[in-house]
Design an enzyme around this catalytic site. Structure first.
Site, PDB file in Angstrom:
ATOM      1  CB  THR A   7      -0.928  -0.007   1.238  1.00 44.74           C
ATOM      2  OG1 THR A   7      -1.732  -1.184   1.171  1.00 44.74           O
ATOM      3  CG2 THR A   7      -1.823   1.215   1.293  1.00 44.74           C
ATOM      4  CG  HIS A  10      -0.651   0.572  -4.777  1.00 49.41           C
ATOM      5  ND1 HIS A  10      -0.491   0.449  -6.140  1.00 49.41           N
ATOM      6  CD2 HIS A  10      -0.857  -0.687  -4.317  1.00 49.41           C
ATOM      7  CE1 HIS A  10      -0.596  -0.821  -6.496  1.00 49.41           C
ATOM      8  NE2 HIS A  10      -0.812  -1.541  -5.401  1.00 49.41           N
TER       9      HIS A  10
HETATM   10 ZN   LIG Z   1      -0.214  -1.958   4.877  1.00 43.57          ZN
END
Ligand SMILES: [Zn+2]
Ligand SMILES: [Zn+2]
Length: 325
Positions: A7, A10
């Site tokens: 994440t 991203h």
């Molecule tokens: Zn995470």
């Protein structure tokens, strides 16, 4: 110590579904040692007294007052949720301030930071996902897409949850070797078997020609969703946790109807899942070498290299190690 997550990559690239206000200090899976206590909490969520020197983990802050918190009773969906590393200061820093509304868990003393760090994001998200899945039926076969932290922790919950065969699809070999060490019955290396049809054939061979009852998606690759729908057994369940990018792909929704599939999405988790993930690690630490997940340690100044290597897939769980500062 702060873990670096898919994440984060991203978010760093600006293609995350959640947009953070800027400027922003990233890092949402952190273990911190208390250096100063204000007038907030004096104990963790399990009632353990907190003092200076204790190690804690924490999670996003929900408001406790909105429709999602109070009526739906799923704080993970809170309309006013503040996330550390998103709206609140994150773990890629020497020090951080934990606001009083934050729920925290004391890290059990016997756990090394390297064993516990995964509970900060990937493992607690998997614990929450499996809760939404409703667990694994006895001897149901499970295919896990992705051999990163989400995939590897899913494997552990499948193995410990009574699965029949567990099959992990992913790459590189380093991650798949860890999957085998953590109890996978079979691994499929996507660098070697590049054709999804060929992978499906292998999986059908391993699952009585019918496909697995359960597929767990932890790859983050959008087209993996189609591959999951294709391989899953009729009447099966598909737990989707890895898809955090805003990318779109063509999908045949008729497969979901035709096969009577149950598709379950799950993102993030609550403090209960962090607590349970840490308890799992504490209780199973002689059985599984949890610290093996940490593939590399970086100093804070090397954060850009760490993110680049995470994106390239050469890491499993890299961490920012601030302990000697
Ligand atoms: Zn995470
Ligand atoms: Zn709320």
């Amino acid at each position: 110590m702060a873990g670096i997550c898919g994440t984060d990559v991203h978010q760093h690239n600006g293609d995350l579904t959640i947009k953070s206000p800027l400027p922003n200090i990233q890092g949402h899976e952190t273990i911190g040692r208390i250096v100063k206590l204000g007038n907030g909490r004096v104990h963790d969520v399990s009632g353990e007294h907190l003092k200076i020197g204790d190690r804690i983990m924490w999670i996003h802050v929900d408001c406790g007052e909105c429709y999602w918190c109070e009526v739906v009773r799923r704080p993970v969906l809170c309309a006013n949720r503040f996330g550390y590393g998103f709206a609140l200061r994150g773990g890629f820093a020497e020090y951080t301030y934990i606001i009083p509304a934050t729920k925290v868990v004391k890290v059990p003393d016997e756990l090394a930071d390297e064993e516990a760090i995964g509970a900060g994001c990937a493992f607690r998200s998997v614990v929450a996902g499996f809760e939404r899945l409703g667990g694994i039926g006895l001897q149901e076969n499970v295919v896990i897409q992705g051999a990163g932290p989400i995939g590897l922790y899913s494997l552990l919950l499948a193995v410990e949850g009574g699965a029949g065969k567990t099959i992990v699809i992913g790459a590189p070999k380093k991650r798949l070797d860890l999957a085998l060490k953590w109890g996978a019955d079979h691994v499929i290396n996507i660098d070697e078997i590049k054709d999804p049809a060929q992978r499906k054939e292998q999986i059908l061979d391993l699952t009585n020609g019918r496909g697995p009852e359960i597929v767990v998606e932890g790859s983050g690759v959008p087209v993996a969703f189609n591959e999951g729908l294709e391989m899953i057994q009729k009447g099966g369940k598909y737990l989707v946790m890895g898809q955090t990018s805003a990318a779109t792909i063509p999908v045949a929704p008729g497969i979901i109807v035709g096969k009577n599939l149950r598709v379950i999405g799950s993102a993030s988790a609550d403090i209960t899942h962090v607590y349970r993930a840490l308890q799992f690690i504490k209780n199973k630490r002689t059985k599984y070498p949890f610290a093996d997940l940490v593939s590399n340690k970086y100093q804070l100044e090397q954060i850009n290299d760490a993110l680049a290597n995470m994106e390239a897939g050469t890491e499993i769980k890299p961490v920012v190690d601030n302990r000697n500062r």
